[in-house]
Design a protein around this motif. Structure first.
Motif, PDB file in Angstrom:
ATOM      1  N   ASN A 436      18.930  57.725  14.934  1.00 53.26           N
ATOM      2  CA  ASN A 436      19.371  58.622  13.855  1.00 53.26           C
ATOM      3  C   ASN A 436      20.633  58.104  13.173  1.00 53.26           C
ATOM      4  OD1 ASN A 436      17.296  60.482  14.217  1.00 53.26           O
ATOM      5  ND2 ASN A 436      18.436  61.560  15.850  1.00 53.26           N
ATOM      6  N   TYR A 437      21.222  57.029  13.747  1.00 52.67           N
ATOM      7  CA  TYR A 437      22.463  56.490  13.204  1.00 52.67           C
ATOM      8  C   TYR A 437      22.245  55.065  12.692  1.00 52.67           C
ATOM      9  CZ  TYR A 437      25.141  60.396  15.110  1.00 52.67           C
ATOM     10  OH  TYR A 437      25.643  61.650  15.377  1.00 52.67           O
ATOM     11  N   VAL A 438      23.102  54.701  11.752  1.00 47.12           N
ATOM     12  CA  VAL A 438      23.071  53.364  11.165  1.00 47.12           C
ATOM     13  C   VAL A 438      24.433  52.726  11.381  1.00 47.12           C
ATOM     14  CG1 VAL A 438      22.855  52.025   9.041  1.00 47.12           C
ATOM     15  CG2 VAL A 438      21.369  54.001   9.431  1.00 47.12           C
ATOM     16  N   ARG A 439      24.428  51.477  11.881  1.00 41.51           N
ATOM     17  CA  ARG A 439      25.686  50.757  12.098  1.00 41.51           C
ATOM     18  C   ARG A 439      26.241  50.275  10.746  1.00 41.51           C
ATOM     19  NH1 ARG A 439      24.853  46.295  14.171  1.00 41.51           N
ATOM     20  NH2 ARG A 439      22.580  46.301  14.500  1.00 41.51           N
ATOM     21  N   ILE A 440      27.555  50.318  10.598  1.00 38.27           N
ATOM     22  CA  ILE A 440      28.225  49.946   9.347  1.00 38.27           C
ATOM     23  C   ILE A 440      28.580  48.468   9.384  1.00 38.27           C
ATOM     24  CG2 ILE A 440      30.186  50.386   7.831  1.00 38.27           C
ATOM     25  CD1 ILE A 440      28.185  52.681   8.023  1.00 38.27           C
ATOM     26  N   CYS A 447      31.263  49.518   0.364  1.00 38.68           N
ATOM     27  CA  CYS A 447      30.587  50.355  -0.636  1.00 38.68           C
ATOM     28  C   CYS A 447      30.761  51.852  -0.384  1.00 38.68           C
ATOM     29  CB  CYS A 447      29.093  50.021  -0.676  1.00 38.68           C
ATOM     30  SG  CYS A 447      28.699  48.373  -1.299  1.00 38.68           S
ATOM     31  N   LEU A 448      30.747  52.272   0.892  1.00 43.02           N
ATOM     32  CA  LEU A 448      30.614  53.700   1.181  1.00 43.02           C
ATOM     33  C   LEU A 448      31.824  54.329   1.859  1.00 43.02           C
ATOM     34  CD1 LEU A 448      26.920  53.733   2.460  1.00 43.02           C
ATOM     35  CD2 LEU A 448      27.765  54.029   0.135  1.00 43.02           C
ATOM     36  N   LEU A 449      32.695  53.577   2.458  1.00 40.53           N
ATOM     37  CA  LEU A 449      33.808  54.163   3.203  1.00 40.53           C
ATOM     38  C   LEU A 449      35.102  54.117   2.409  1.00 40.53           C
ATOM     39  CD1 LEU A 449      33.239  52.734   6.813  1.00 40.53           C
ATOM     40  CD2 LEU A 449      32.339  54.849   5.790  1.00 40.53           C
ATOM     41  N   GLU A 450      35.944  55.110   2.668  1.00 41.48           N
ATOM     42  CA  GLU A 450      37.290  55.089   2.127  1.00 41.48           C
ATOM     43  C   GLU A 450      38.151  54.152   2.977  1.00 41.48           C
ATOM     44  OE1 GLU A 450      37.985  56.530  -0.617  1.00 41.48           O
ATOM     45  OE2 GLU A 450      36.172  57.748  -0.812  1.00 41.48           O
ATOM     46  N   LYS A 451      39.264  53.720   2.438  1.00 45.96           N
ATOM     47  CA  LYS A 451      40.123  52.784   3.181  1.00 45.96           C
ATOM     48  C   LYS A 451      40.609  53.364   4.495  1.00 45.96           C
ATOM     49  CE  LYS A 451      41.805  50.041  -0.718  1.00 45.96           C
ATOM     50  NZ  LYS A 451      42.995  49.555  -1.463  1.00 45.96           N
TER      51      LYS A 451
END
Length: 589
Positions: A436-440, A447-451
């Motif tokens: 159910n999870y995806v590794r970053i 692209c998707l995370l804030e600093k």
């Protein structure tokens, strides 16, 4: 040359010495005119003006104006008479005859093609390439166009009457004609046409009375001209010959053949101008009714002209020479006097009047366009198809690079989910312990995370992954109206805004905005509401918004507005804002 408006450089009264020179030039150019006829055209004492103009292509033209009409025009030091002059002296130029259905093509700026020329028994007029000549219609020898011979008459016959015949410079109903009194051509019986029996089943003899001939011409009119055609072989004068008939299909075939040759030589801009003209006439004739006036010009184009466009073609006014609807309608008003356009509210133009008796509107709508007949006044509304899209931003471009989606590409939500899923599987990023999870990875991180999340988040749920992706894309929408190319616009689509406002003395009014976004005619909506609730309504310009108006109707009519928009027009509820403000049912206290 005068199919579009021209610019006047100067307009001065002609001097006596210049008049004498002009008379000499007219006598040399048109030997058939007597000195008395030339003096009648160019009087010695009455006002006679010389007008310098610039045509739309930049050509410098000199006009000679008398009796309130332009009588001659000069181009490249060659003198030509106008239709006003030839209506008085039709024999001044050699003439070519054609069928009445060809007239609207000439008015639209086309040249006369040889397949549409009616060859008389006496043969074609003897002209050389570049000679001035006139064009008349079967049944009437009053010229309707002036131009120059594209080739000599001998060459016309040698090529089998194919190709261009007359390069048209000036026509009845063009801007040069509109510079005068805008009168219609006189009826001048075409005796030669009768002798050749173009329009009848019998050969007319010299013993028949002239009055009967004229009456017979009027009765047979344009229909006879289309149904009959002269035999290809010349008819001898010794006896009354049998008439060779051609059915309407053959005549139209010859006209269409010439049009195809003309079409190949036209620029895309000229083709679009002709399509605009056809759709304009058909829309007025078959779709607009008097009760709809005044009619917003934008609505006329969107709901009426576009729906009259033949299948396989697309009406795009930006590809025409007019570029803008307002300029096209201005030309239709000034040049053809078919409509009258007025700015009823600031910045918003409407068609307020239509000349239903206009000859062009009554007779010149082409029958061979393949357009289906539309019942008079019937304007069916079909709601647009609206699709929410998401545009790829610069930040997300690395994520969509493998799918060949560049910055600005518009995608549906399902496409975005599919591309993201494919990226995860391709890079083997599904968490092995919990699917159910995806590794970053570094790309997803950028692209998707804030600093602040770079060191904290190592995995994301699938739903969170998709929502973050969509959240960082620019939302846009695609709107597709029936019969038109779908448009993609940035941002959210504006909903139809329905609200209640208070006016003086605590009176309530219902205000409706943004109808134009959904191709709804505000005047038609106001009229429909008036009949439903029996209350007065007005149209007002929306401040700061060009070509937008709002509908205002007395009382709290939100419930009726909702029924009209949802049930009659089929607008989805999610695109209507303010229906929850409808008055609640119950007894009044």
């Amino acid at each position: 040359m005068f199919a579009k408006s021209f610019r006047v450089k100067s307009n001065v009264v002609m001097k006596g010495s210049d008049r004498r020179k002009l008379k000499a030039d007219i006598s040399a150019a048109f030997p058939s005119l007597s000195s008395d006829e030339i003096t009648e055209l160019v009087p010695n004492k009455e006002d006679f003006n010389v007008v310098k103009i610039y045509a739309h292509k930049g050509d410098t033209v000199t006009l000679y104006v008398g009796h309130k009409n332009p009588l001659f025009f000069e181009v490249d030091k060659q003198l030509y008479p106008t239709v006003y002059t030839l209506w008085r002296y039709p024999a001044a130029l050699p003439t070519f005859r054609t069928w009445p259905p060809v007239l609207h093509k000439l008015i639209g700026g086309a040249d006369l093609m040889l397949p549409g020329v009616v060859v008389p028994s006496s043969g074609l007029p003897d002209v050389k390439q570049g000679d001035a000549c006139a064009v008349t219609l079967v049944n009437n020898k009053a010229p309707v166009a002036i131009g120059t011979a594209a080739v000599s008459s001998a060459e016309m016959q040698s090529v089998g009457m194919k190709g261009r015949g007359v390069c048209v410079l000036h026509t009845y109903m063009d801007h040069l004609w509109a510079f005068g009194e805008k009168s219609s051509p006189p009826t001048l019986p075409d005796a030669e046409g009768e002798a050749d029996d173009v329009n009848g089943d019998k050969c007319v003899t010299d013993e028949q009375e002239e009055g009967e001939e004229d009456e017979e011409e009027e009765e047979e009119g344009e229909q006879s001209a289309v149904q009959k055609h002269q035999a290809s072989e010349p008819v001898k004068d010794e006896a009354c010959p049998a008439v060779v008939e051609q059915d309407k299909g053959e005549v139209e075939k010859s006209i269409e053949k010439g049009e195809e040759e003309q079409e190949d030589q036209k620029s895309p801009q000229e083709i679009m101008d002709a399509l605009l003209w056809q759709c304009f006439l058909l829309a007025l004739k078959s779709k607009v009714k008097k009760s709809e006036l005044p009619l917003l010009t934008s609505t006329f184009l969107r709901n009426h002209m576009v729906s009259c466009c033949p299948s396989g073609k697309q009406l795009d006014i930006k590809k025409s020479s007019y570029k803008k609807l307002s300029k096209f309608l201005q030309v239709m008003q000034q040049q053809h006097s078919i409509i009258r356009v007025k700015e009823l509210t600031k910045g918003v133009e409407s068609i307020v009047e239509v000349d239903w008796k206009s000859p062009e509107l009554r007779f010149s709508v082409p029958e061979e366009t393949g357009m289906e007949a539309i019942p008079l006044g019937e304007t069916l509304y079909h709601p647009p198809e609206i699709t929410t899209l998401y545009s790829v931003s610069a930040r997300l471009q690395p994520l969509f690079q493998d799918a060949s989606k560049r910055k600005g590409a518009a995608l549906q939500a399902a496409e975005v989910r599919s591309i993201v899923t494919e990226y995860v599987k391709k890079n083997d990023l599904v968490d092995e312990t919990n699917k159910n999870y995806v590794r970053i990875d570094p790309t997803l991180c950028d692209c998707l995370l804030e600093k602040s999340e770079y060191q904290e988040i190592e995995t994301l749920k699938w739903d969170d992954l998709f929502s973050r992706t969509l959240g960082r894309m620019q939302e846009c929408y695609q709107i597709a109206f029936p019969g038109q190319t779908a448009l993609i616009k940035k941002g959210h689509i504006e909903p139809i805004d329905v609200s209640v406002a208070s006016r003086g003395s605590n009176k309530k009014v219902t205000v409706i905005k943004n109808l134009e976004v959904y191709a709804l005619d505000p005047s038609a909506v106001a009229s429909a509401l008036q009949h439903r609730v029996q209350a007065s309504s007005v149209l007002q310009a929306v401040p700061g918004a060009k070509d937008k108006v709002l509908v205002q109707i007395q009382g709290n009519q939100i419930q009726q507005v909702g029924h009209l928009l949802l049930d009659h027009y089929g607008i989805p509820r999610k695109y209507i804002q303010g229906l929850d403000k409808a008055p609640k049912g119950g007894k009044k206290k």
